[in-house]
Design a protein around this motif. Structure first.
Motif, PDB file in Angstrom:
ATOM      1  N   ASP A  28     -22.776  15.843 -16.074  1.00  0.00           N
ATOM      2  CA  ASP A  28     -21.858  14.707 -16.166  1.00  0.00           C
ATOM      3  C   ASP A  28     -20.444  15.149 -15.832  1.00  0.00           C
ATOM      4  O   ASP A  28     -19.664  14.401 -15.270  1.00  0.00           O
ATOM      5  CB  ASP A  28     -21.856  14.130 -17.593  1.00  0.00           C
ATOM      6  N   ILE A  29     -20.127  16.379 -16.246  1.00  0.00           N
ATOM      7  CA  ILE A  29     -18.749  16.839 -16.161  1.00  0.00           C
ATOM      8  C   ILE A  29     -18.713  18.308 -15.765  1.00  0.00           C
ATOM      9  O   ILE A  29     -19.448  19.130 -16.320  1.00  0.00           O
ATOM     10  CB  ILE A  29     -18.033  16.670 -17.535  1.00  0.00           C
ATOM     11  N   GLN A  85     -22.219  14.886 -23.635  1.00  0.00           N
ATOM     12  CA  GLN A  85     -22.062  15.039 -22.187  1.00  0.00           C
ATOM     13  C   GLN A  85     -22.732  16.331 -21.718  1.00  0.00           C
ATOM     14  O   GLN A  85     -22.727  17.338 -22.421  1.00  0.00           O
ATOM     15  CB  GLN A  85     -20.573  15.075 -21.816  1.00  0.00           C
ATOM     16  N   LEU A 135     -17.499  13.584 -12.847  1.00  0.00           N
ATOM     17  CA  LEU A 135     -16.198  13.852 -13.456  1.00  0.00           C
ATOM     18  C   LEU A 135     -15.855  15.330 -13.380  1.00  0.00           C
ATOM     19  O   LEU A 135     -16.717  16.189 -13.560  1.00  0.00           O
ATOM     20  CB  LEU A 135     -16.193  13.437 -14.938  1.00  0.00           C
ATOM     21  N   LEU A 193     -13.560  10.839 -22.876  1.00  0.00           N
ATOM     22  CA  LEU A 193     -14.593  10.085 -23.581  1.00  0.00           C
ATOM     23  C   LEU A 193     -14.191   8.620 -23.711  1.00  0.00           C
ATOM     24  O   LEU A 193     -15.037   7.725 -23.600  1.00  0.00           O
ATOM     25  CB  LEU A 193     -14.857  10.713 -24.957  1.00  0.00           C
ATOM     26  N   ASP A 251     -12.450   6.987 -21.529  1.00  0.00           N
ATOM     27  CA  ASP A 251     -12.680   6.379 -20.212  1.00  0.00           C
ATOM     28  C   ASP A 251     -14.161   6.125 -19.958  1.00  0.00           C
ATOM     29  O   ASP A 251     -14.526   5.231 -19.205  1.00  0.00           O
ATOM     30  CB  ASP A 251     -12.127   7.286 -19.105  1.00  0.00           C
ATOM     31  N   LYS A 252     -14.996   6.966 -20.529  1.00  0.00           N
ATOM     32  CA  LYS A 252     -16.440   6.827 -20.272  1.00  0.00           C
ATOM     33  C   LYS A 252     -17.041   5.683 -21.075  1.00  0.00           C
ATOM     34  O   LYS A 252     -18.116   5.207 -20.745  1.00  0.00           O
ATOM     35  CB  LYS A 252     -17.163   8.139 -20.625  1.00  0.00           C
ATOM     36  N   ARG A 253     -16.342   5.297 -22.132  1.00  0.00           N
ATOM     37  CA  ARG A 253     -16.904   4.238 -22.967  1.00  0.00           C
ATOM     38  C   ARG A 253     -16.748   2.884 -22.305  1.00  0.00           C
ATOM     39  O   ARG A 253     -15.850   2.648 -21.529  1.00  0.00           O
ATOM     40  CB  ARG A 253     -16.221   4.233 -24.341  1.00  0.00           C
TER      41      ARG A 253
END
Lengths: 528, 413
Positions: free
Chosen positions: A5-6, A27, A292, A524, A526-528
């Protein structure tokens, strides 16, 4: 191939903190580190057999307590050995000044220099502590996005409300008055003893290229105070095993939480696709993709090297190039056959007084004079030396009975006017040892090994542009919403999908881990 | 105090009007004689010689010169061949125009850029990680614009080689009176014409050679007043008259994009990254908030306004550059834009102005009203939206066989 993811570029302490928090939130994280080991500038190295030095960052760092707790670092090998006294400052007349955690005890020491100063010291500590609490609160928030709002839009200032609450109207005005001051002026308001003022001011300029009479050094002073955890203006103590043990515990935490860490994996380019960060290209040609990306590298390297500078907006290029780096310290590590004697200290007192920081900056005037030279590209003929003898608290760092002495020597400008660091290195080392010998005359006889890191060496070895330890100077003009660049102080880079988590982002350096933690929080969100 | 240009000893001798103005730190003649109309007429019927030395000039050399320019300017530099000149704009990150100028590809890795404002720092700032040498050669070169129907013949009579087939927006290195110069078939008048770049030390020799033979070709030195009339007729926008550089203002209201200035054709969105690309792409998709169009002001309307005071028709003697309101209605209730420059056009016998209007009022043939102030009282005078250039003779881009008639293909509604 695994899916991530990152991706995090750099396994310095902030990269590891971010990795741990992100992994903890579920993540899939991969950390890529170009060195053979983790830690970035917070590492320990056996520079000579049996002697383990914290080559770059040293002391205990200022690692935020909530990070230690959240990540369970105590259970992963982190052991911080606190020191009391915080500072021992030998003076040229055989006198000395010791700062203990206990205010009354310190006032007793100050009394030898000035009775008036001793009386004022408790009030000084009280007010600074109060104001520093706010600075500590500010270090933990995501800065307001000031350039993008109208001047009247107070909502942008809302994040500051928390830290300011409880300070009271009177102290808010104290804070606003003090932040832009020269630390010298601040101290002049309280004290008369030049020696006392020198001892307090030194740590404020330890990591910046300013002298104590420069505006805004009071901010650096308060920042240190806020995060030191000693109730005083700097941290004191060592990490058991050296700084490397701190970052190893972070790596252990990140791994245990599910993050993957690859060393010997140098990121050459951040890949951009359709206007978004899309992955990285490694030096060997390998491509790793992820939606990301988080860079623990400094902003200059991130925007102008890892990203193709020719594809950055003119504004970004200009702002990034305007970031002041300008490191001005060298690190000199000595392996000693025994504990050095300081003329101002009886032998039986030595171990108990020398286990904190030892500052050779015997007056404010001395400190300012040391700084004056750097303005003209010259190193200080009488440098400010910031010493630590970590073996007093952690004897295992050196063979039995031996000690290590690490010196941060200022000012040693990154850019010399005459010659370069290759040709001037020996002259500077001699200056440092001559200065040290004025306080500890037999020091040269004790040296078993000596390792010198000039600003050029620090830049090269620790990926610190211009040898700035904080990925950009910690000055008031590079603070909060201006760090690293205006408009992008909220950990989000101008490129969608790219975040910054290093000391170049708010709140800055000193091994607090806060940039990493704050960045993880924003990612986190921003990911929500 | 303004500096003399490399031609100053010669221009000063001609400038009987003593009417000078400051242009980029240099002294420039407004008109050489007491009145400028003869100088304007020379542009359209003979040749006019303008000292344009105050233009900023830059040399860019090196492997990445084209890459740097492609990052900075809106045109596609990779499509500019050696010996070619392109007109281009350049913008900031928000797509707001910084400046415009001509870019000549002198060699594969050698360009010359002209600009109206100092541009060295902008070029240097954008040259990060590129191998390119950027040199401000502004003071090293004198520049003359020789503009008008007889300019080709005059120049041909002086050069050592042959420039008769030098194409529109092409350059060639030549010699006049033994002096090397670079001839560029470009100009700011919308007519047949050339710009001559000469090393400062040879400037006077070049001027003397042109003056010596110029009379045979109805050439005369001309000043900025004549130039401004000609460039308005040609529909060419000018910095500080029709727009402000985004780098020289802090107010958004004073910033414009190339699309708003009628320079959308210079924006090549399809090329690789350039400064302002993203913002300009969004603006193109959205449609610009303003459009630059010409208007022809109704003379009967002007006359009628004056008649209210018992006065005869009056027209401005020189061109003007004051922002002037434009309305959609004669009662001045609904302002739809502004005129930025205007002039009586002697060759067209029309009173014309350049305007920036809301798109819904900018269609060709639309009726708008321009504010006129007469004896301190304001009126709205009718005008019609037309295409620019107002004046566009075939000889501007034609070859030596194109007839030198004042025939016009511009200004249609």
């Amino acid at each position: 191939m695994a899916n991530y993811d990152i991706l995090i570029v750099g396994a310095g302490h902030n990269g590891l903190v971010a990795a741990a928090y992100l992994a903890k939130a579920g993540q899939r994280v991969l950390v890529l580190e170009k060195q053979p080991g983790v830690g970035g500038a917070a590492v320990s190295e056996e520079l000579s057999p049996g002697y383990h030095f914290s080559t770059c960052a040293d002391g205990t760092g200022y690692l935020a307590p909530e990070i230690q707790k959240d990540l369970g670092l105590a259970g992963r090998g982190l052991s911080i050995l606190p020191a009391d006294p915080v500072v021992f400052a030998p003076l040229p007349d055989g006198n000395h000044l010791t700062f203990w955690r206990d205010t009354a005890r310190t006032a007793g020491e100050i009394e030898r220099l000035s009775k008036r100063d001793a009386e004022r010291y408790p009030a000084f500590v009280e007010l600074m502590g109060r104001v520093a609490t706010v600075v500590g609160g500010i270090a933990r928030i995501t800065p307001p996005d000031l350039p993008d709002v109208g001047l009247g839009d107070l909502r942008a200032m809302l994040p500051l409300a928390g830290p300011l609450r409880g300070l009271g109207r009177k102290h808010v005005s104290d804070l606003l008055r003090i932040l832009p001051m020269p630390v010298a002026d601040l101290l002049d308001e309280y004290f008369e003893s030049d020696a006392l003022k020198g001892a307090i001011a030194a740590s404020a300029v330890r990591d910046i290229t300013w002298g104590p009479q420069e505006a805004g050094t009071a901010y650096t002073f308060l920042y240190n105070w806020a995060l030191a955890g000693t109730g005083l203006f700097r941290s004191a103590g060592v990490v058991k095993g050296g700084m490397g043990a701190l970052t190893k515990s972070l790596a252990a935490a990140a791994s245990a939480l599910g993050a993957e860490i690859r060393t010997d994996a140098a990121v050459e380019r951040i890949l951009v696709e359709a206007g978004r960060a899309a992955g990285v290209l490694l030096a060997g040609g390998e491509r790793i993709e992820a939606p990301l990306l988080v860079s623990n590298a400094d902003p200059r390297s991130t925007f102008l090297e890892l990203l193709d500078p020719t594809l950055q907006s003119a504004r970004t290029v200009q702002h990034v190039r305007n970031i002041k780096y300008r490191g001005s310290a060298a690190r000199i590590h000595l392996a000693l056959s025994e504990l050095p004697e300081f003329t101002s200290l009886a032998a039986n007192e030595a171990p108990s007084r020398l286990c904190g920081a030892i500052q050779i900056a015997p007056s404010l005037t001395y400190l300012q004079r040391a700084y004056d030279c750097v303005k003209y590209g010259e190193f200080s003929p009488r440098p400010y030396l910031d010493l630590s003898i970590p073996t007093l608290l952690d004897p295992g760092l050196a063979p039995d009975g031996h000690h290590i002495l690490s010196i941060t020597a200022k000012y040693a400008p990154y850019s010399l006017r005459d010659g370069d660091w290759e040709t001037r290195r020996e002259a500077f080392v001699k200056t440092v040892l001559d200065t040290l010998a004025e306080y500890a005359p037999k020091i040269r006889d004790l040296v078993v090994h000596q390792h010198v890191f000039t600003p050029i060496d620090l830049e090269e070895r620790f990926s610190l542009p211009e040898a700035n330890p904080h990925h950009g100077e910690m000055t008031l003009d590079q603070f909060l919403h201006m760090r690293p660049i205006p408009g992008h102080a909220r950990y989000r880079a101008p490129l969608p999908g790219l975040y910054l988590c290093g000391a170049g982002a708010h709140p800055g350096g000193n091994v607090t881990g806060l940039p990493g933690r704050n960045a993880a929080r924003e990612i986190l969100a921003d990911k929500r | 105090m303004p500096l003399p240009t490399p031609f100053h000893s010669r221009t000063a001798a001609c400038c009987t009007s003593q009417s000078w103005q400051e242009w980029s730190g240099y002294l420039a003649a407004n008109s050489y004689q007491m009145e400028h109309i003869q100088e304007y007429i020379a542009v359209r019927t003979g040749s006019a010689l303008f000292d344009v030395s105050p233009l900023y000039k830059y040399h860019l050399r090196g492997r990445d010169a084209a890459r740097l320019l492609d990052r900075v300017v809106t045109r596609d530099v990779s499509k500019c061949r050696t010996g070619q000149v392109i007109y281009t704009a350049w913008c900031d990150d928000d797509g707001k125009i910084i400046d415009d100028g001509t870019l000549a590809r002198v060699g594969e890795d050698f360009f010359r850029l002209t600009a109206a404002i100092p541009t060295l720092d902008w070029l240097q700032q954008n040259a990060l990680a590129m191998q390119v040498e950027i040199e401000d050669v502004s003071p090293d070169y004198g520049a003359l614009a020789l503009q008008g129907p007889t300019s080709r013949a005059l120049l041909q009579s002086l050069v050592e080689g042959d420039i008769s087939d030098l194409g529109y927006f092409r350059i060639v290195d030549e010699k006049i009176a033994g002096v090397p110069l670079r001839i560029s078939r470009t100009g700011f008048t919308g007519d047949l014409g050339y710009e001559l770049f000469v090393e400062a030390e040879h400037a006077e020799t070049l001027w003397d050679a042109l003056l010596e033979h110029g009379l045979d070709y109805q050439m005369r030195p001309a000043g900025l007043q004549a130039l401004d009339m000609a460039r308005i007729e040609a529909g060419l926008v000018q910095l500080d008259a029709d727009f402000t550089s985004t780098r020289q203002t802090i107010f958004d209201a004073q910033r414009n994009t190339p699309y708003e200035l009628g320079l959308g054709w210079t924006v090549k969105l399809g090329k690789d990254f350039f400064v302002g690309q993203e913002a300009l792409r969004a603006e193109k998709a959205r449609g610009p908030a303003l459009q630059t169009v010409g208007i022809v002001i109704d003379l009967a309307g002007v006359e009628s306004a004056y008649s209210k005071f018992g006065m005869p028709l009056h027209l401005p003697y020189t061109s003007w550059n004051e922002a002037t309101p434009i309305y959609s209605d004669g009662d001045r209730r609904n302002q739809v834009g502004k005129a930025t420059s205007g002039t009586w056009s002697p060759i067209l016998k029309q009173y014309v102005a350049m305007t920036r209007l809301k798109p819904q009022n900018a269609a060709l043939g639309s009726r708008v009203y321009i504010e006129q102030s007469i004896e301190g009282k304001r009126f709205a005078v009718p005008a019609q939206v037309v295409a620019m250039p107002f004046f566009d003779p075939p000889r501007k881009r034609g070859d030596a066989n194109t007839p030198n008639t004042p025939g016009n293909s511009g200004g249609s509604a």
